[in-house]
Motif scaffolding. Structure first.
Motif, PDB file in Angstrom:
ATOM      1  N   TYR A 392       0.844  -1.196   0.000  1.00 30.68           N
ATOM      2  CA  TYR A 392       0.000   0.000   0.000  1.00 30.68           C
ATOM      3  C   TYR A 392       0.884   1.254   0.000  1.00 30.68           C
ATOM      4  O   TYR A 392       0.694   2.163  -0.827  1.00 30.68           O
ATOM      5  CB  TYR A 392      -0.933  -0.017   1.217  1.00 30.68           C
ATOM      6  N   ALA A 393       1.853   1.260   0.902  1.00 31.04           N
ATOM      7  CA  ALA A 393       2.735   2.435   0.982  1.00 31.04           C
ATOM      8  C   ALA A 393       3.424   2.662  -0.365  1.00 31.04           C
ATOM      9  O   ALA A 393       3.492   3.785  -0.883  1.00 31.04           O
ATOM     10  CB  ALA A 393       3.771   2.231   2.087  1.00 31.04           C
ATOM     11  N   ASN A 394       3.894   1.564  -0.926  1.00 28.61           N
ATOM     12  CA  ASN A 394       4.630   1.698  -2.175  1.00 28.61           C
ATOM     13  C   ASN A 394       3.755   2.157  -3.342  1.00 28.61           C
ATOM     14  O   ASN A 394       4.179   2.968  -4.168  1.00 28.61           O
ATOM     15  CB  ASN A 394       5.308   0.363  -2.491  1.00 28.61           C
ATOM     16  N   ARG A 395       2.537   1.669  -3.364  1.00 29.29           N
ATOM     17  CA  ARG A 395       1.615   2.105  -4.439  1.00 29.29           C
ATOM     18  C   ARG A 395       1.409   3.615  -4.362  1.00 29.29           C
ATOM     19  O   ARG A 395       1.511   4.334  -5.359  1.00 29.29           O
ATOM     20  CB  ARG A 395       0.247   1.427  -4.263  1.00 29.29           C
ATOM     21  N   ALA A 454      -4.662   0.164   6.607  1.00 30.79           N
ATOM     22  CA  ALA A 454      -3.903  -0.164   5.388  1.00 30.79           C
ATOM     23  C   ALA A 454      -4.789  -0.876   4.364  1.00 30.79           C
ATOM     24  O   ALA A 454      -4.750  -0.571   3.175  1.00 30.79           O
ATOM     25  CB  ALA A 454      -2.693  -1.025   5.736  1.00 30.79           C
ATOM     26  N   ARG A 455      -5.601  -1.808   4.857  1.00 33.76           N
ATOM     27  CA  ARG A 455      -6.475  -2.536   3.916  1.00 33.76           C
ATOM     28  C   ARG A 455      -7.518  -1.611   3.316  1.00 33.76           C
ATOM     29  O   ARG A 455      -7.808  -1.680   2.115  1.00 33.76           O
ATOM     30  CB  ARG A 455      -7.165  -3.702   4.632  1.00 33.76           C
ATOM     31  N   SER A 456      -8.062  -0.738   4.112  1.00 33.35           N
ATOM     32  CA  SER A 456      -9.042   0.221   3.577  1.00 33.35           C
ATOM     33  C   SER A 456      -8.379   1.135   2.567  1.00 33.35           C
ATOM     34  O   SER A 456      -8.987   1.500   1.559  1.00 33.35           O
ATOM     35  CB  SER A 456      -9.654   1.068   4.691  1.00 33.35           C
ATOM     36  N   GLY A 457      -7.134   1.518   2.849  1.00 31.19           N
ATOM     37  CA  GLY A 457      -6.404   2.371   1.913  1.00 31.19           C
ATOM     38  C   GLY A 457      -6.211   1.667   0.581  1.00 31.19           C
ATOM     39  O   GLY A 457      -6.415   2.246  -0.490  1.00 31.19           O
ATOM     40  N   ASN A 458      -5.862   0.387   0.639  1.00 27.09           N
ATOM     41  CA  ASN A 458      -5.687  -0.395  -0.588  1.00 27.09           C
ATOM     42  C   ASN A 458      -6.984  -0.470  -1.399  1.00 27.09           C
ATOM     43  O   ASN A 458      -6.986  -0.279  -2.617  1.00 27.09           O
ATOM     44  CB  ASN A 458      -5.222  -1.812  -0.235  1.00 27.09           C
ATOM     45  N   LEU A 459      -8.071  -0.746  -0.683  1.00 22.23           N
ATOM     46  CA  LEU A 459      -9.371  -0.831  -1.369  1.00 22.23           C
ATOM     47  C   LEU A 459      -9.758   0.504  -1.998  1.00 22.23           C
ATOM     48  O   LEU A 459     -10.285   0.569  -3.105  1.00 22.23           O
ATOM     49  CB  LEU A 459     -10.462  -1.207  -0.368  1.00 22.23           C
ATOM     50  N   TYR A 460      -9.479   1.538  -1.241  1.00 25.08           N
ATOM     51  CA  TYR A 460      -9.773   2.895  -1.708  1.00 25.08           C
ATOM     52  C   TYR A 460      -9.045   3.171  -3.023  1.00 25.08           C
ATOM     53  O   TYR A 460      -9.631   3.670  -3.989  1.00 25.08           O
ATOM     54  CB  TYR A 460      -9.345   3.850  -0.597  1.00 25.08           C
ATOM     55  N   SER A 484      -4.479   9.758   0.439  1.00 28.32           N
ATOM     56  CA  SER A 484      -3.757   8.510   0.746  1.00 28.32           C
ATOM     57  C   SER A 484      -2.329   8.767   1.213  1.00 28.32           C
ATOM     58  O   SER A 484      -1.822   8.031   2.063  1.00 28.32           O
ATOM     59  CB  SER A 484      -3.830   7.489  -0.394  1.00 28.32           C
ATOM     60  N   VAL A 485      -1.692   9.805   0.708  1.00 30.93           N
ATOM     61  CA  VAL A 485      -0.340  10.074   1.211  1.00 30.93           C
ATOM     62  C   VAL A 485      -0.425  10.451   2.697  1.00 30.93           C
ATOM     63  O   VAL A 485       0.415  10.069   3.516  1.00 30.93           O
ATOM     64  CB  VAL A 485       0.376  11.145   0.344  1.00 30.93           C
ATOM     65  N   ASN A 486      -1.471  11.139   3.060  1.00 31.74           N
ATOM     66  CA  ASN A 486      -1.642  11.463   4.481  1.00 31.74           C
ATOM     67  C   ASN A 486      -1.919  10.223   5.318  1.00 31.74           C
ATOM     68  O   ASN A 486      -1.492  10.147   6.469  1.00 31.74           O
ATOM     69  CB  ASN A 486      -2.745  12.511   4.657  1.00 31.74           C
ATOM     70  N   SER A 487      -2.626   9.268   4.728  1.00 32.93           N
ATOM     71  CA  SER A 487      -2.890   8.046   5.504  1.00 32.93           C
ATOM     72  C   SER A 487      -1.580   7.321   5.824  1.00 32.93           C
ATOM     73  O   SER A 487      -1.482   6.613   6.822  1.00 32.93           O
ATOM     74  CB  SER A 487      -3.844   7.115   4.753  1.00 32.93           C
TER      75      SER A 487
END
Ligand code: MET
Length: 571
Positions: A392-395, A454-460, A484-487
């Motif tokens: 997620y971070a890398n994406r 993290a999982r919600s961020g990925n789905l988002y 997402s960068v803030n997340s």
């Protein structure tokens, strides 16, 4: 507000295994690191130390014909280095029960309990061959409750019941194996009987004490608290401070528990702030946390509070005693003699220590005994850490770099849609919920919040597909990447207590420096501003490409080397 964080003091005569580590010290460290961000570094003190008296060490020293202190000096240094250097445990003071400050504190404290101390004659097993009284672990036999063959005179390591030497079946001297005789000797007893009501009222009215601790303490009180002998005829220990007890020492539990106080005293003494320990023990605005394994509950929830009450000094009683259940290793109990388990001087040679920290927190036996398996450990690293968090971070970071040249885009709030708003709400609430769970001693449950975010961020990202929005609707793409960068900043802060270095690495990739100067309360705000330049990107975690069998094989090789290097007492 001040926060005192403590973890059980490991017996110095054995290398801790992973179950010991997660049960006390690692959990406490994760909590202490959280607490420093939440309440400010100067308001948090984290202490523990080596529990180095007691019969097992005296037995070892006798067998080897050397001074017990020689053995514990080495073992204490070995453990301390492992905790601090290898496992990154952020103690403010890792002391020892041989510390002069501790010994003096204990002696002064115990004489203040005078009103509740009684001298009584007691029948103690005695070995006529070794010419020695046989308290506690000097005597072994079969547990009368569970039939365990190797029970000790004070407790059964199998069922955890407290025992008396008289109750052991087929009792034998632990040194020579001969059956003991019983001899009358005088002992000093701390009379707990007056504290039953007080302990019951205190613990049942607490809104923060976990249920497993409450129920053990209440059942102890219900059975009736009796006087407990606090002296021993041993040579290795703190000399009893009572007149007439010159040849006796203090029973190890009654002094080790006071280590929580003495280590705080010592910490501030070394800083030249002699009086400041009182802020952590005597002022109302303090919360005290104890991280222990479940076998230690009676000592922390009944005996320590009773001692604190009896001293008449208005010491703070424990706010939260976070007692873990047991960690099993591939379905079995950890066993030193049968080499079942993983020890903390081996694990770091097999896998990154911070990966271990994450695995252990995710397996923390919070509600029930939990099984460690290699398969599960690999799943935690490869799926939770690497895929859910790392990818997620890398994406996110790669897209900021690719589409925005590494510069955080400007959001347009007026066009935030529900998905944007939901992620913002989650960013705001995750650290808050995690903190609330941590403060109830629920560290694993708290860590769940990291994965949820993290999982919600990925789905988002999947749903919002910023890679196509950049072509069709740049303003929306800006919003998605800004949020997402803030997340990721939120995630870095939430990950910090468990993985201090990896979280700092993520923080740096965000173009930020000094994660430790963050505050927990700001973790849920969107503080990365438009125009901010992110740092250099690299993948955060690596998958472990070995199978469980390969890992176990490698562990065997490591074990052969490590065992050679252990100090005498720990072999
Ligand atoms: N040494 C004890 C144990 O490992 C804990 C002592 S806590 C003051 O069970």
């Amino acid at each position: 507000m001040k926060v005192l964080v403590t973890s059980a003091w490991p017996y110095v005569n054995a290398v801790p295994h992973l179950g010991n580590l997660i049960g006390s010290i690692l959990s406490a460290d994760v909590f202490a690191r959280y607490a420093r961000l939440k309440y400010g570094k100067e308001n948090v003190v984290f202490v523990s130390g080596s529990d180095e008296h007691g019969t097992p060490i005296e037995i070892e020293a006798r067998k080897r014909n050397i001074e017990p202190k020689k053995l514990t000096d080495q073992a204490h240094a070995y453990d301390k280095k492992l905790f601090i250097d290898t496992w990154k445990i952020s103690f403010d003071n890792y002391s020892r029960t041989e510390s002069e400050v501790h010994k003096e504190f204990v002696r002064n404290f115990l004489v203040k309990l005078e009103k509740y101390i009684k001298v009584e004659e007691d029948e103690i097993p005695y070995c006529e061959k070794d010419k020695l009284f046989l308290p506690d672990r000097f005597i072994k036999g079969v547990c009368p409750y569970c039939g365990f063959e190797d029970a000790r005179g004070d407790q059964c390591d199998n069922c955890g019941r407290l025992l008396t030497p008289r109750s052991l079946v087929n009792a034998k001297c632990a040194l020579c194996g001969n059956p003991p005789v019983f001899k009358v000797t005088k002992h000093w007893f701390f009379d707990l009987s007056e504290f039953g009501d007080k302990i019951r009222d205190w613990i049942s009215s607490s809104s923060t004490m976990p249920d497993n601790v409450k129920s053990v303490a209440l059942s102890w009180v219900k059975e009736g608290l009796r006087p407990r002998s606090i002296t021993r005829d041993n040579m290795w220990g703190i000399p009893a401070p009572f007149a007439g007890a010159e040849n006796k020492t203090i029973y190890v539990w009654f002094e080790a528990l006071l280590g929580y106080l003495s280590a705080t005293v010592e910490y501030f003494k070394n800083l030249g702030k002699e009086e400041m320990w009182k802020e952590f023990w005597l002022y109302n605005d303090t919360k005290t946390y104890y991280f222990i394994g479940k076998d230690n509950i009676p000592f922390h929830a009944v005996i320590l509070p009773a001692m604190l009450m009896a001293s008449n000094e208005k010491y703070n009683l424990p706010s939260v005693i976070a007692a873990t259940e047991y960690l099993l290793y591939e379905g079995q109990k950890f066993s030193k003699s049968r080499k079942i388990g993983v020890w903390i001087d081996e694990a770091d040679k097999l896998m990154d220590v911070e990966y271990w920290r994450f695995i252990l927190i995710r397996l923390r036996p919070e509600e029930k005994d939990t099984n460690f398996t290699w398969r599960e450990a690999l799943r935690i690293v490869n799926t939770e850490l690497n895929d859910d968090i790392g990818n997620y971070a890398n994406r996110v970071l790669s897209m900021v770099k690719r589409y925005y040249d590494g510069v955080v885009p400007s959001p347009k709030e007026a066009i935030f849609n529900d998905e944007d708003k939901n992620l913002i709400t989650l960013i705001k609430e995750s650290p808050k919920r995690m903190g609330e769970l941590f403060e109830l001693g629920k560290i694993k449950a708290g860590s769940e919040e990291i994965l949820k975010l993290a999982r919600s961020g990925n789905l988002y990202l999947n749903n919002r597909a910023p890679w196509s929005l950049v072509k069709t609707n740049k303003e929306e793409a800006n919003n998605v990447l800004y949020i997402s960068v803030n997340s990721l900043r939120t995630l870095a802060i939430m990950l910090y207590p468990i993985m201090p270095t990896y979280s700092s690495n993520l923080y740096q990739q965000l173009g930020l420096s000094n994660l430790e100067s963050e505050t927990w309360d700001s973790a849920g705000s969107l503080k990365i501003m438009p125009g901010h330049k992110i740092g250099e990107i690299r993948s955060l975690f690596k998958k472990i490409e070995m199978s469980p069998e390969e890992l176990m094989k490698k562990l065997d090789e490591i074990r052969r080397e490590v065992e050679k290097e252990r100090p005498d007492l720990l072999r």
